[in-house]
Design an enzyme around this catalytic site. Structure first.
Site, PDB file in Angstrom:
ATOM      1  N   SER A   1       0.872  -1.179   0.000  1.00 20.80           N
ATOM      2  CA  SER A   1       0.000   0.000   0.000  1.00 20.80           C
ATOM      3  C   SER A   1       0.905   1.224   0.000  1.00 20.80           C
ATOM      4  CB  SER A   1      -0.839  -0.015   1.291  1.00 20.80           C
ATOM      5  OG  SER A   1      -1.414   1.250   1.543  1.00 20.80           O
TER       6      SER A   1
ATOM      7  N   TYR B   1      -1.831  -1.500  10.657  1.00 20.36           N
ATOM      8  CA  TYR B   1      -1.814  -1.616   9.193  1.00 20.36           C
ATOM      9  C   TYR B   1      -0.492  -1.097   8.621  1.00 20.36           C
ATOM     10  CZ  TYR B   1      -3.766  -1.247   4.414  1.00 20.36           C
ATOM     11  OH  TYR B   1      -4.013  -1.363   3.065  1.00 20.36           O
TER      12      TYR B   1
HETATM   13  N1  LIG Z   1      -8.689  -0.788  -0.827  1.00 21.43           N
HETATM   14  C1  LIG Z   1      -7.640   0.017  -0.711  1.00 21.43           C
HETATM   15  O1  LIG Z   1      -7.761   1.231  -0.700  1.00 21.43           O
HETATM   16  C2  LIG Z   1      -6.259  -0.548  -0.574  1.00 21.43           C
HETATM   17  C3  LIG Z   1      -5.189   0.325  -0.737  1.00 21.43           C
HETATM   18  C4  LIG Z   1      -3.906  -0.167  -0.630  1.00 21.43           C
HETATM   19  C5  LIG Z   1      -3.712  -1.503  -0.353  1.00 21.43           C
HETATM   20  N2  LIG Z   1      -4.776  -2.335  -0.191  1.00 21.43           N
HETATM   21  C6  LIG Z   1      -4.509  -3.730   0.118  1.00 21.43           C
HETATM   22  O2  LIG Z   1      -5.066  -4.559  -0.882  1.00 21.43           O
HETATM   23  C7  LIG Z   1      -5.446  -5.790  -0.305  1.00 21.43           C
HETATM   24  C8  LIG Z   1      -6.885  -6.108  -0.681  1.00 21.43           C
HETATM   25  O3  LIG Z   1      -7.734  -5.099  -0.181  1.00 21.43           O
HETATM   26  P1  LIG Z   1      -9.223  -4.875  -0.695  1.00 21.43           P
HETATM   27  O4  LIG Z   1      -9.498  -3.441  -0.544  1.00 21.43           O
HETATM   28  O5  LIG Z   1      -9.417  -5.520  -2.014  1.00 21.43           O
HETATM   29  O6  LIG Z   1     -10.040  -5.647   0.471  1.00 21.43           O
HETATM   30  P2  LIG Z   1     -11.448  -6.399   0.494  1.00 21.43           P
HETATM   31  O7  LIG Z   1     -11.969  -6.215   1.863  1.00 21.43           O
HETATM   32  O8  LIG Z   1     -12.294  -6.001  -0.680  1.00 21.43           O
HETATM   33  O9  LIG Z   1     -11.029  -7.927   0.263  1.00 21.43           O
HETATM   34  C9  LIG Z   1     -10.221  -8.612   1.184  1.00 21.43           C
HETATM   35  C10 LIG Z   1     -10.448 -10.093   1.021  1.00 21.43           C
HETATM   36  O10 LIG Z   1      -9.617 -10.769   1.995  1.00 21.43           O
HETATM   37  C11 LIG Z   1     -10.365 -11.808   2.553  1.00 21.43           C
HETATM   38  N3  LIG Z   1      -9.877 -12.136   3.898  1.00 21.43           N
HETATM   39  C12 LIG Z   1      -9.963 -11.372   5.016  1.00 21.43           C
HETATM   40  N4  LIG Z   1      -9.501 -12.040   6.079  1.00 21.43           N
HETATM   41  C13 LIG Z   1      -9.089 -13.261   5.617  1.00 21.43           C
HETATM   42  C14 LIG Z   1      -8.544 -14.398   6.243  1.00 21.43           C
HETATM   43  N5  LIG Z   1      -8.339 -14.452   7.557  1.00 21.43           N
HETATM   44  N6  LIG Z   1      -8.222 -15.473   5.480  1.00 21.43           N
HETATM   45  C15 LIG Z   1      -8.466 -15.453   4.148  1.00 21.43           C
HETATM   46  N7  LIG Z   1      -9.013 -14.404   3.504  1.00 21.43           N
HETATM   47  C16 LIG Z   1      -9.317 -13.315   4.225  1.00 21.43           C
HETATM   48  C17 LIG Z   1     -11.796 -11.284   2.602  1.00 21.43           C
HETATM   49  O11 LIG Z   1     -12.750 -12.336   2.729  1.00 21.43           O
HETATM   50  C18 LIG Z   1     -11.893 -10.528   1.293  1.00 21.43           C
HETATM   51  O12 LIG Z   1     -12.368 -11.371   0.257  1.00 21.43           O
HETATM   52  C19 LIG Z   1      -5.211  -5.674   1.211  1.00 21.43           C
HETATM   53  O13 LIG Z   1      -3.974  -6.256   1.545  1.00 21.43           O
HETATM   54  C20 LIG Z   1      -5.168  -4.169   1.413  1.00 21.43           C
HETATM   55  O14 LIG Z   1      -4.404  -3.825   2.534  1.00 21.43           O
HETATM   56  C21 LIG Z   1      -6.062  -1.887  -0.302  1.00 21.43           C
END
Ligand SMILES: NC(=O)c1ccc[n+]([C@@H]2O[C@H](COP(=O)([O-])OP(=O)(O)OC[C@H]3O[C@@H](n4cnc5c(N)ncnc54)[C@H](O)[C@@H]3O)[C@@H](O)[C@H]2O)c1
Length: 249
Positions: free
Chosen positions: A131, A144
């Site tokens: 991120s 985080y």
């Molecule tokens: N959305 C943003 O703005 C953003 C920005 C930078 C980085 N990220 C990173 O991208 C990645 C994905 O984020 P997102 O926004 O798509 O999230 P999201 O909440 O849409 O999806 C996350 C997924 O992870 C799964 N998950 C959660 N806990 C779990 C566990 N214990 N075991 C297995 N699966 C599990 C959930 O069921 C879900 O399907 C994360 O690592 C997040 O930190 C997101």
């Protein structure tokens, strides 16, 4: 681009939602066989059926089970993540530990499980969903930001060890992406910053970026797909920002 991942086996954690789901679709569209690894079994199965892949219902908090695991994927995308927003003095230590477990320890264990197969094939691609918070801090996100900074270190060590075996390891560093993870933190951000929910996007999420919009999951997925390809063989130990200019500051 069409068949750039033909014959490759990929595994995407957190593959059932948001960036993970977009990544599953992008890798499958380029010819990879994809395993959708997620704690949400129904959503993982539905997406796996859609792309002709398979689902792995796994709770990545269960690190004991991951210690004896062996993975035979060529592409590993460490993507599963959660968020908690709170000042440090109120931050629940249990939540802190859980975030480090899911977002740092589990990626370590999955990389550990995948490297023997990758080394044997002299090919591997590890992509870690970091991120902008792997490179910059924001208040109220101690766990985080700590986990993502740790993931940056893990990714670089993997790159150094893997280079001689055809294995690359890189981080992808988005700003705020339009996903359920972001939608669900609007209320918490409003509370902790003392502003209305309607102002969170403009006053918190987009203040640092030069391009004033959310990143789309498909944009992140296309970068992951390129890093997975043969074309990216000389890219390793890197962190690719997609943050609308946030980290240019
Ligand atoms: N959305 C943003 O703005 C953003 C920005 C930078 C980085 N990220 C990173 O991208 C990645 C994905 O984020 P997102 O926004 O798509 O999230 P999201 O909440 O849409 O999806 C996350 C997924 O992870 C799964 N998950 C959660 N806990 C779990 C566990 N214990 N075991 C297995 N699966 C599990 C959930 O069921 C879900 O399907 C994360 O690592 C997040 O930190 C997101």
């Amino acid at each position: 681009m069409e068949n750039s991942l033909n014959g490759r086996k990929a595994l995407v954690t957190g593959g059932a939602s948001g960036i993970g789901a977009a990544t599953v679709r992008a890798l499958a569209a380029r010819g990879a066989k994809v395993v959708v690894a997620d704690v949400n079994e129904a959503a993982a199965t539905a997406l796996a059926d859609e792309v002709g892949g398979s689902a792995w219902a796994v709770d990545l908090f269960d690190t004991d089970a991951l210690q004896s695991l062996s993975l035979d994927c060529d592409i590993l995308v460490n993507n599963a993540g959660i968020q908690r927003i709170s000042p440090i003095e109120d931050f629940d230590p249990v939540d802190f530990r859980r975030i480090l477990t899911l977002m740092l320890e589990a990626p370590f264990l999955l990389i550990r499980a995948a490297l023997p197969h990758m080394y044997a094939n002299n090919f591997g691609r590890i992509i870690n969903l970091s991120s902008v918070h792997g490179l910059r801090a924001s208040p109220f996100k101690s766990a985080y930001v700590s986990a993502k900074h740790g993931l940056e270190g893990l990714s670089k060590v993997t790159a150094l060890e893997g280079g001689a075996h055809g294995v690359t390891s890189n981080c992808v560093n988005p700003g705020y992406v339009r996903t359920p993870l972001v939608e669900s933190q609007v209320a918490d951000q409003a509370k902790v910053h003392g502003i209305p929910e309607s102002e969170v996007l403009a006053k918190i999420m987009l203040t640092e970026a030069s391009v004033k919009r959310l990143v789309e999951p498909e944009e992140v997925a296309s970068l992951v797909a390129w890093l997975s390809s043969d074309d990216a063989g000389m890219v390793t130990g890197a962190s690719y920002t997609m943050d609308g200019g946030w980290s240019a500051r």
